[in-house]
Design an enzyme around this catalytic site. Sequence first.
Site, PDB file in Angstrom:
ATOM      1  CG  ASN A 286      -0.222  -0.160   2.529  1.00 13.53           C
ATOM      2  OD1 ASN A 286       0.660  -1.018   2.647  1.00 13.53           O
ATOM      3  ND2 ASN A 286      -0.588   0.620   3.524  1.00 13.53           N
TER       4      ASN A 286
ATOM      5  N   GLY B 142       5.191   3.086  -0.509  1.00 14.86           N
ATOM      6  CA  GLY B 142       6.626   2.943  -0.695  1.00 14.86           C
ATOM      7  C   GLY B 142       7.032   1.921  -1.744  1.00 14.86           C
TER       8      GLY B 142
ATOM      9  CG  ASP C 106      -1.102  -8.095  11.828  1.00 16.33           C
ATOM     10  OD1 ASP C 106       0.050  -8.457  11.484  1.00 16.33           O
ATOM     11  OD2 ASP C 106      -1.340  -7.581  12.942  1.00 16.33           O
TER      12      ASP C 106
ATOM     13  CE1 TYR D 160      13.663  -3.289   8.371  1.00 16.26           C
ATOM     14  CE2 TYR D 160      15.945  -2.740   7.842  1.00 16.26           C
ATOM     15  CZ  TYR D 160      14.627  -2.895   7.448  1.00 16.26           C
ATOM     16  OH  TYR D 160      14.274  -2.649   6.146  1.00 16.26           O
TER      17      TYR D 160
ATOM     18  CE  LYS E  56      13.396  -5.992   5.980  1.00 21.29           C
ATOM     19  NZ  LYS E  56      12.290  -6.343   5.054  1.00 21.29           N
TER      20      LYS E  56
END
Length: 239
Positions: A11, A13, A53, A145, A149
Amino acid sequence: MSRSVLVTGGNRGIGLAIARAFADAGDKVAYTYRSGEPPQALAELGCLAVKCDITDSEQVEQAYKEIEEKHGPVEVLVANAGITRDQLLMRMSEEDFSAVLDTNLTGTFRVVKRANRGMLRARRGRVVLISSVIGLLGQAGQANYAASKAGLVGFARSLARELGSRNITFNVVAPGFVDTDMTRELSEEQRKGIVEQVPLKRYAQPEEVASAVRFLASDDAAYITGAVIPVDGGLGMGH
């Protein structure tokens, strides 16, 4: 031929640019979003917005049922949804660490596992995971993070070996700093400092990441699997 494509976190970026790129190419695109309103730009392209979600297995199952009913089994999955909760280690709570891992890594496991059901039946599929240069380089204040990743790389490469014989490819795109709403919130000084680290001396555009993703999902990339493709202006080279 029009394929059934799912982009998680589509939705805004990078995810929005990826969804738009597949829709422009004539694919049937569905995308998940967790909050807010679906973007009008994707509605105008006929994309299917599915509220989901990815930390909730039941919501993931319902999302896939809706997509399969309207577009057929997912043939191309782009796992893009992710969150950040940046904090120095001494101040990072266990909840901050777990929440990022549950969304970025375990959430990807949930959506990939569910897509795999249809791909195994069809004996074909394309899966692209959106990682980050931070997962390769590391970054102070982003241990959660970076861990999430980096985990995507091992996850994709394990599945590339596990399911390659079924003609299902698994690849990773690792963007660097991209010009999105998130990075625009940084101060001018912060943005300048980031650009100074990048050999190409600029931010990526979301469309540049989308182009790499589309290539990996195309017939031209049929013999590429287990790869990590950097779209980072040279920031992470050598990692």
